[in-house]
Motif scaffolding. Sequence first.
Motif, short mmCIF file in Angstrom:
data_model
loop_
_atom_site.label_atom_id
_atom_site.label_comp_id
_atom_site.label_asym_id
_atom_site.label_seq_id
_atom_site.Cartn_x
_atom_site.Cartn_y
_atom_site.Cartn_z
N HIS A 39 0.69 -0.63 -0.25
CA HIS A 39 0.10 -0.02 -0.04
C HIS A 39 1.01 1.29 -0.37
CE1 HIS A 39 -3.56 -2.43 2.01
NE2 HIS A 39 -3.59 -2.05 0.87
N LEU A 40 2.11 1.34 0.55
CA LEU A 40 2.79 2.60 0.51
C LEU A 40 3.38 2.84 -0.65
CD1 LEU A 40 5.18 1.94 3.89
CD2 LEU A 40 3.08 3.48 3.47
N ASN B 204 0.52 3.42 -2.84
CA ASN B 204 0.59 5.82 -2.10
C ASN B 204 1.46 5.91 -3.25
OD1 ASN B 204 -2.01 4.64 -0.52
ND2 ASN B 204 -0.77 4.85 1.25
N TYR B 205 2.59 5.40 -3.36
CA TYR B 205 3.62 6.75 -3.41
C TYR B 205 3.29 6.52 -4.98
CZ TYR B 205 8.68 7.76 -5.48
OH TYR B 205 9.49 8.90 -6.05
N LYS C 194 0.50 7.24 -6.22
CA LYS C 194 -0.27 7.38 -6.75
C LYS C 194 -0.53 9.01 -6.14
CE LYS C 194 -4.30 5.93 -4.93
NZ LYS C 194 -5.15 5.21 -4.57
N GLN D 43 0.38 10.24 -3.08
CA GLN D 43 -0.67 10.18 -2.32
C GLN D 43 0.24 10.79 -0.87
OE1 GLN D 43 -3.87 10.78 -1.01
NE2 GLN D 43 -4.79 10.79 -3.41
N ASP D 44 -0.14 11.60 0.34
CA ASP D 44 1.24 11.58 1.52
C ASP D 44 0.46 9.85 1.96
OD1 ASP D 44 2.66 13.30 0.84
OD2 ASP D 44 2.06 14.02 2.38
N SER D 45 1.17 9.28 3.07
CA SER D 45 0.48 8.08 4.07
C SER D 45 0.98 8.38 6.21
CB SER D 45 1.17 6.97 3.32
OG SER D 45 0.82 6.62 2.23
N GLN E 64 6.37 12.77 -1.75
CA GLN E 64 5.29 12.20 -1.09
C GLN E 64 5.86 12.04 0.32
OE1 GLN E 64 4.67 11.43 -4.45
NE2 GLN E 64 2.72 13.06 -3.49
N ASN F 15 -8.86 13.00 3.74
CA ASN F 15 -8.49 12.46 2.62
C ASN F 15 -6.20 12.96 2.65
OD1 ASN F 15 -10.54 10.58 2.43
ND2 ASN F 15 -11.71 12.11 0.82
N LEU G 85 -3.74 9.11 3.38
CA LEU G 85 -4.25 7.92 3.35
C LEU G 85 -3.36 6.71 5.42
CD1 LEU G 85 -3.81 6.82 -0.56
CD2 LEU G 85 -5.46 8.11 0.45
N GLU H 143 -3.19 3.66 7.59
CA GLU H 143 -2.49 1.93 6.62
C GLU H 143 -2.21 1.60 8.36
OE1 GLU H 143 -2.79 0.89 3.44
OE2 GLU H 143 -2.65 2.78 2.89
#
Length: 448
Positions: free
Chosen positions: A114-115, A118-119, A121, A123-125, A241, A260, A263, A265
Motif C-alpha cells: 500500500h505504501l 500510495n507513493y 499515486k 498520496q501521503d501516508s 510524498q 483525505n 491515507l 495504513e
Amino acid sequence: MLKRLVGRKLLMKELEEKEQLAVQHDEQVTILPTIVMENGRVRCFRCGHSLKKYAQQELLVGRLRYYCRFCLRMGKIDEDSVLYHQPNERTTLREVACVWQGQLTIFQQRLAQHLVINYKKQQDSLVHAVTGAGKTEMLYPLIIEVVNQGGTICLAAPRTDVCIELYKRIEPLFTCAICLIHGNSEKPFDMPPIVICTTHQLLRYYQAFDCIVLDEVDAFPFQGNPSLSYAVEQALKIDGQKVLLTATPSQEQLQQVKQNKLLKEELFLRYHGRPLPVPKLVYCSCNLNSRQKIPKTLHRLLLTQLSGARRTLIFVPTIEIGKQLMVRLRHAFPSVKIANVSSIDEERHRKVEEMRQETVDWLITTTILERGVTFANIDVIVFGAHHRIYKTSSLVQIAGRVGRKSEFPNGVVYFLHEGQSRAMKQCRKQIIKMNQIGVALQDELSKL
C-alpha cells in the motif's frame, strides 16, 4: 555542478573557498532569500519562524535589519545575506538491491504494498502501527521503488539516537550509498540516494527529496514544533510524498485522514504475532529521601527481578533521579551490573551497546530510550510513571520495549506510581484495544 549544494540551501560561509568562487559562475545555482515578507508578515525562509519588528532587528550601518535568532546556531542570516541552492534532479534508473534475508508477514506485505501504491499515486501516508510491528522492514519495498526510479528518499526521526540505530539497520542492506546526518556527524559532500537524518537537519534542505519518511512523529522535539514541520515541507520536492510513522497518531493527523490529505495504513499486530504487554499498575512511594534507602515496593520488585535473573530497563522521569537511584541500587545490589544513561551522558551509546550485548543487567534511563532501541528478553519498570513528563504516547512506547524479539516475545511492564495519571490509564486502554484488534487479525489469518 557544485555537489555540496545539490538539494540544499546553504550560506556562502558554509561553502569551501573553491566553492565560493565557483558558485558565482555556475548557472545551475539558484539564489534564495533568507528573510521574506508575505501578507505583511516577516519570516525566516530557512526555519519558517515569524520575526517581530524591533525584537528581531538590529542596527547595522545606520539602518535596522531583520535577522533570525531561532536558527542562529546554523549560521547567522539577515536581510543582506542569501542562500545558495542547486536542484536535485532525478537520475537515470538504478538497479539497487535489498539484501535483507527476512520475510514479511502477510499483513506486513499488504501494508508495504500500500505504501508503494500510495507513493505512485502521489498520496501521503500515515502508518499507525503498534511498537514492534516491524515498521522499518515494511519500508524496504518503498525505498527500493523510490531509489530505483532515480529518486532520493530521506528517513528522518526527531532524535539522534533513533537515527543512529536506524542507520545501523539500514546501511548494510542496500547496495547504494547511504549517509547519516545529525548534529555531531560529518556533513556529506554529495547527495546519496538514501539519507538518514534528524528532523533538525532538514532545515538545510530545499526541494531535495522525492519521499520523506518521518519516524516517530509523535516524539519530542518534532511534536508541536512548527519549525520542524516547515523543514519537512521545504525539504520535500513539490511533487514529493510523505510517510508518517507512529504508534500514537495525533488528533491533527487523524483529521488529515478524514480530509483525505493522508491515507491511513494500520497494523495492530507485532510481527511475531504475540500481543503487546499490558502494563501492571503498582502503587509505590517514589520519593528518594535523604536516608539513602530504596522505596520498599521498588526494592521488593527488584529482588524478584534478581531471583528470576531478569534483565531490566528502569525508566526515571529526571536525570537527577536517575543518578540518585543508581547510587542506591549499586549499594543495595553490589553483584548486579547497573548502568545509567541520559541525554547528557556522552558514553550512552557504549552503555546501550553493553545492555544489548547483555553485559549490563539493569539499565536506568530517562525517556531518551523510550523508542528506537531493541533489547532482547527484558522487563521494564517505570519509576514515577505518574510524573508529568510521561505522556500517553511516551508510555505506549516504553511498554513497547518489551517482547520485541520473536525468540523472547514475553515480558512484564510495571508502572510504579503515587496515583494513576490520565496518561497511564490511556496507555493501558490503547494497548488493550490494539491487542483486541490484533487477535481479530490472527483469527483472519487462521481462516486463510
